[in-house]
Motif scaffolding. Structure first.
Motif, PDB file in Angstrom:
ATOM      1  N   VAL A  34       7.990 -35.244  71.294  1.00 33.54           N
ATOM      2  CA  VAL A  34       8.516 -34.627  70.076  1.00 33.54           C
ATOM      3  C   VAL A  34       8.061 -33.173  69.962  1.00 33.54           C
ATOM      4  CG1 VAL A  34       8.439 -34.668  67.558  1.00 33.54           C
ATOM      5  CG2 VAL A  34       8.713 -36.791  68.833  1.00 33.54           C
ATOM      6  N   GLY A  35       6.779 -32.926  70.235  1.00 34.46           N
ATOM      7  CA  GLY A  35       6.265 -31.563  70.174  1.00 34.46           C
ATOM      8  C   GLY A  35       6.969 -30.638  71.144  1.00 34.46           C
ATOM      9  N   THR A  36       7.240 -31.156  72.342  1.00 31.88           N
ATOM     10  CA  THR A  36       7.950 -30.354  73.348  1.00 31.88           C
ATOM     11  C   THR A  36       9.367 -30.034  72.888  1.00 31.88           C
ATOM     12  OG1 THR A  36       6.671 -31.405  75.128  1.00 31.88           O
ATOM     13  CG2 THR A  36       8.706 -30.273  75.754  1.00 31.88           C
ATOM     14  N   ILE A  37      10.037 -31.020  72.286  1.00 36.11           N
ATOM     15  CA  ILE A  37      11.393 -30.797  71.774  1.00 36.11           C
ATOM     16  C   ILE A  37      11.384 -29.740  70.675  1.00 36.11           C
ATOM     17  CG2 ILE A  37      13.304 -31.853  70.488  1.00 36.11           C
ATOM     18  CD1 ILE A  37      12.682 -34.465  71.973  1.00 36.11           C
ATOM     19  N   LEU A  50       5.999 -49.726  68.952  1.00 39.55           N
ATOM     20  CA  LEU A  50       6.632 -50.177  70.188  1.00 39.55           C
ATOM     21  C   LEU A  50       6.349 -49.262  71.366  1.00 39.55           C
ATOM     22  CD1 LEU A  50      10.182 -51.182  68.844  1.00 39.55           C
ATOM     23  CD2 LEU A  50       8.176 -52.659  69.178  1.00 39.55           C
ATOM     24  N   VAL A  51       5.995 -48.025  71.100  1.00 35.67           N
ATOM     25  CA  VAL A  51       5.801 -47.043  72.175  1.00 35.67           C
ATOM     26  C   VAL A  51       4.403 -46.448  72.084  1.00 35.67           C
ATOM     27  CG1 VAL A  51       8.249 -46.485  72.237  1.00 35.67           C
ATOM     28  CG2 VAL A  51       6.722 -45.132  70.797  1.00 35.67           C
ATOM     29  N   ASP A  52       4.027 -45.746  73.128  1.00 38.64           N
ATOM     30  CA  ASP A  52       2.741 -45.061  73.146  1.00 38.64           C
ATOM     31  C   ASP A  52       2.801 -43.848  72.215  1.00 38.64           C
ATOM     32  OD1 ASP A  52       0.060 -44.466  74.288  1.00 38.64           O
ATOM     33  OD2 ASP A  52       1.099 -42.673  74.984  1.00 38.64           O
ATOM     34  N   GLY A  53       1.980 -43.864  71.156  1.00 38.58           N
ATOM     35  CA  GLY A  53       2.021 -42.812  70.155  1.00 38.58           C
ATOM     36  C   GLY A  53       1.695 -41.436  70.717  1.00 38.58           C
ATOM     37  N   ALA A  54       0.747 -41.383  71.650  1.00 37.17           N
ATOM     38  CA  ALA A  54       0.360 -40.094  72.228  1.00 37.17           C
ATOM     39  C   ALA A  54       1.512 -39.471  72.998  1.00 37.17           C
ATOM     40  CB  ALA A  54      -0.856 -40.276  73.139  1.00 37.17           C
ATOM     41  N   MET A  55       2.175 -40.286  73.822  1.00 41.44           N
ATOM     42  CA  MET A  55       3.300 -39.768  74.608  1.00 41.44           C
ATOM     43  C   MET A  55       4.443 -39.349  73.701  1.00 41.44           C
ATOM     44  SD  MET A  55       4.296 -38.838  77.493  1.00 41.44           S
ATOM     45  CE  MET A  55       2.895 -39.485  78.419  1.00 41.44           C
ATOM     46  N   LEU A  56       4.655 -40.103  72.619  1.00 39.60           N
ATOM     47  CA  LEU A  56       5.714 -39.755  71.675  1.00 39.60           C
ATOM     48  C   LEU A  56       5.451 -38.395  71.044  1.00 39.60           C
ATOM     49  CD1 LEU A  56       8.284 -40.647  70.207  1.00 39.60           C
ATOM     50  CD2 LEU A  56       6.838 -41.740  68.487  1.00 39.60           C
ATOM     51  N   LYS A  57       4.191 -38.128  70.704  1.00 41.95           N
ATOM     52  CA  LYS A  57       3.852 -36.828  70.122  1.00 41.95           C
ATOM     53  C   LYS A  57       4.099 -35.704  71.114  1.00 41.95           C
ATOM     54  CE  LYS A  57       0.586 -37.963  66.461  1.00 41.95           C
ATOM     55  NZ  LYS A  57      -0.735 -37.657  65.873  1.00 41.95           N
ATOM     56  N   ILE A  58       3.806 -35.960  72.380  1.00 40.31           N
ATOM     57  CA  ILE A  58       4.037 -34.941  73.409  1.00 40.31           C
ATOM     58  C   ILE A  58       5.524 -34.645  73.534  1.00 40.31           C
ATOM     59  CG2 ILE A  58       3.908 -34.459  75.885  1.00 40.31           C
ATOM     60  CD1 ILE A  58       1.264 -35.988  75.924  1.00 40.31           C
ATOM     61  N   GLY A  73       4.067 -25.293  56.276  1.00 35.72           N
ATOM     62  CA  GLY A  73       2.993 -24.931  57.180  1.00 35.72           C
ATOM     63  C   GLY A  73       1.590 -25.101  56.626  1.00 35.72           C
ATOM     64  N   PHE A  74       1.449 -25.477  55.343  1.00 34.74           N
ATOM     65  CA  PHE A  74       0.113 -25.618  54.757  1.00 34.74           C
ATOM     66  C   PHE A  74      -0.719 -26.650  55.518  1.00 34.74           C
ATOM     67  CE2 PHE A  74      -3.063 -27.279  51.872  1.00 34.74           C
ATOM     68  CZ  PHE A  74      -3.534 -26.159  51.213  1.00 34.74           C
ATOM     69  N   ASN A  75      -0.150 -27.832  55.735  1.00 35.03           N
ATOM     70  CA  ASN A  75      -0.880 -28.891  56.441  1.00 35.03           C
ATOM     71  C   ASN A  75      -1.110 -28.530  57.902  1.00 35.03           C
ATOM     72  OD1 ASN A  75      -0.616 -30.151  54.019  1.00 35.03           O
ATOM     73  ND2 ASN A  75       0.564 -31.882  54.754  1.00 35.03           N
ATOM     74  N   ILE A  76      -0.095 -27.922  58.524  1.00 35.09           N
ATOM     75  CA  ILE A  76      -0.171 -27.594  59.946  1.00 35.09           C
ATOM     76  C   ILE A  76      -1.290 -26.602  60.214  1.00 35.09           C
ATOM     77  CG2 ILE A  76       1.100 -26.595  61.904  1.00 35.09           C
ATOM     78  CD1 ILE A  76       3.660 -27.452  60.272  1.00 35.09           C
ATOM     79  N   VAL A  77      -1.379 -25.600  59.360  1.00 35.99           N
ATOM     80  CA  VAL A  77      -2.393 -24.563  59.534  1.00 35.99           C
ATOM     81  C   VAL A  77      -3.753 -25.018  59.010  1.00 35.99           C
ATOM     82  CG1 VAL A  77      -3.075 -22.226  58.853  1.00 35.99           C
ATOM     83  CG2 VAL A  77      -0.699 -22.709  59.442  1.00 35.99           C
ATOM     84  N   GLY A  78      -3.755 -25.636  57.824  1.00 34.09           N
ATOM     85  CA  GLY A  78      -5.014 -25.958  57.174  1.00 34.09           C
ATOM     86  C   GLY A  78      -5.751 -27.159  57.719  1.00 34.09           C
ATOM     87  N   ALA A  79      -5.025 -28.230  58.048  1.00 40.16           N
ATOM     88  CA  ALA A  79      -5.689 -29.477  58.445  1.00 40.16           C
ATOM     89  C   ALA A  79      -6.615 -29.324  59.653  1.00 40.16           C
ATOM     90  CB  ALA A  79      -4.640 -30.566  58.693  1.00 40.16           C
ATOM     91  N   PRO A  80      -6.157 -28.732  60.773  1.00 39.96           N
ATOM     92  CA  PRO A  80      -7.059 -28.620  61.933  1.00 39.96           C
ATOM     93  C   PRO A  80      -8.320 -27.806  61.634  1.00 39.96           C
ATOM     94  CG  PRO A  80      -4.788 -28.149  62.561  1.00 39.96           C
ATOM     95  CD  PRO A  80      -4.831 -28.173  61.069  1.00 39.96           C
ATOM     96  N   VAL A 121       1.514 -31.361  70.713  1.00 43.26           N
ATOM     97  CA  VAL A 121       1.357 -31.527  72.166  1.00 43.26           C
ATOM     98  C   VAL A 121      -0.074 -31.270  72.618  1.00 43.26           C
ATOM     99  CG1 VAL A 121       2.027 -30.615  74.407  1.00 43.26           C
ATOM    100  CG2 VAL A 121       3.756 -30.935  72.632  1.00 43.26           C
ATOM    101  N   GLY A 122      -0.673 -30.184  72.130  1.00 41.24           N
ATOM    102  CA  GLY A 122      -1.969 -29.730  72.623  1.00 41.24           C
ATOM    103  C   GLY A 122      -3.071 -30.769  72.640  1.00 41.24           C
ATOM    104  N   PRO A 123      -3.400 -31.382  71.481  1.00 43.98           N
ATOM    105  CA  PRO A 123      -4.498 -32.361  71.463  1.00 43.98           C
ATOM    106  C   PRO A 123      -4.272 -33.539  72.405  1.00 43.98           C
ATOM    107  CG  PRO A 123      -3.929 -31.677  69.239  1.00 43.98           C
ATOM    108  CD  PRO A 123      -2.867 -31.124  70.134  1.00 43.98           C
ATOM    109  N   GLU A 124      -3.023 -34.005  72.502  1.00 45.84           N
ATOM    110  CA  GLU A 124      -2.744 -35.154  73.367  1.00 45.84           C
ATOM    111  C   GLU A 124      -2.853 -34.801  74.839  1.00 45.84           C
ATOM    112  OE1 GLU A 124      -2.623 -37.968  72.015  1.00 45.84           O
ATOM    113  OE2 GLU A 124      -2.464 -37.219  69.967  1.00 45.84           O
ATOM    114  N   VAL A 125      -2.412 -33.598  75.187  1.00 45.22           N
ATOM    115  CA  VAL A 125      -2.522 -33.151  76.581  1.00 45.22           C
ATOM    116  C   VAL A 125      -4.003 -33.031  76.960  1.00 45.22           C
ATOM    117  CG1 VAL A 125      -2.126 -31.224  78.154  1.00 45.22           C
ATOM    118  CG2 VAL A 125      -0.299 -31.986  76.631  1.00 45.22           C
ATOM    119  N   VAL A 126      -4.783 -32.431  76.072  1.00 41.77           N
ATOM    120  CA  VAL A 126      -6.214 -32.275  76.337  1.00 41.77           C
ATOM    121  C   VAL A 126      -6.882 -33.629  76.478  1.00 41.77           C
ATOM    122  CG1 VAL A 126      -8.396 -31.474  75.350  1.00 41.77           C
ATOM    123  CG2 VAL A 126      -6.360 -30.033  75.215  1.00 41.77           C
TER     124      VAL A 126
END
Length: 244
Positions: free
Chosen positions: A99-102, A89-97, A23-30, A235-240
């Motif tokens: 994966v994040g949802t899963i 091969l795919v849209d990176g933004a949609m892929l993040k959405i 969680g270091f990167n997840i919490v700290g990076a943003p 998911v959040g940044p891509e949805v926004v």
């Protein structure tokens, strides 16, 4: 002020990882990106995470299972290249959405004590590592898959954290080595390391205190919260960006 903010952010991120094992990167990076250039944040968080993981590994001697982690890590390295190729091969933004949802849905399932019975743990760990590496190459999110696999195996909090920090320590070393040899490491970040080391030391100390005080039930809730945060950060940044 920037140095104080940097240190406080690192303390918070280090405490989270010292307790949960990731969680270091997840919490700290943003939070760091609010004041520091993204390229510098990437190098800085990897350095910080490596220092923290080495400290926790020292404190958890004899608790981790490299027999389980090494094949998982090797498989994750193999999975990175297909993940990077798939990203093209795919849209990176949609892929993040997706994966994040899963990740969010699977985290909710874990919170409800849902688990899958696995008989061949070694094979399953290799598959989890490969999938994690693939997701890391495609979305930069390799950690949640590995964490969810270990949680599914009902590891106690001591083994869970010890195994995760060993996996991510190896991961940090490979990433830093790759960045160095590819010439993409931002050397301008090196002076900032003197600010993050005290934060890592304090955060690790606080995390160690909290880790030994929390019950297994609370520890599980903390890990699930970090996993859900992973999904939301994907998911959040891509949805926004795309829908608002």
């Amino acid at each position: 002020m920037t140095a104080i903010y940097l240190c406080l952010t690192v303390i918070f991120a280090s405490t989270v990882q010292a307790v949960s094992g990731f969680g270091f990167n997840i919490v700290g990076a943003p939070l760091l990106m609010l004041f520091i250039a993204p390229k510098q944040v990437i190098s800085l968080t990897i350095f910080g995470a490596l220092i923290l993981n080495l400290m926790v590994i020292h404190k958890t001697r004899g608790q981790g299972d490299f027999y389980l982690i090494l094949p998982m890590f090797a498989a994750s390295i193999v999975g990175v290249l297909p993940g990077v190729y798939f990203l093209n091969l795919v849209d990176g933004a949609m892929l993040k959405i997706v994966v994040g949802t899963i990740v969010i849905l699977m985290s909710i399932a874990l919170a409800a004590n849902f688990s899958v019975q696995i008989r061949r743990q070694r094979l399953a760990s290799i598959i989890a590592g490969g999938v994690g590496g693939f997701m890391g190459g495609a979305t930069s999110m390799s950690g949640p898959v590995v964490a969810m696999f270990l949680m599914n195996q009902k590891q106690d909090k001591v083994a869970f954290r010890a195994n995760l920090v060993r996996f991510f320590c190896l991961n940090n070393i490979v990433i830093l080595g790759t960045m160095y040899f590819m010439g993409v490491m931002d050397v301008a970040v090196l002076p900032l390391i003197s600010y993050i080391v005290p934060g890592v030391l304090i955060g690790t100390w606080l995390g160690e205190k909290a880790f030994h005080r929390v019950s297994p039930a609370v520890f599980r809730q903390v890990v699930i919260m970090v996993l859900i945060s992973c999904g939301l950060m994907s998911v959040g940044p891509e949805v926004v960006k795309h829908f608002l």
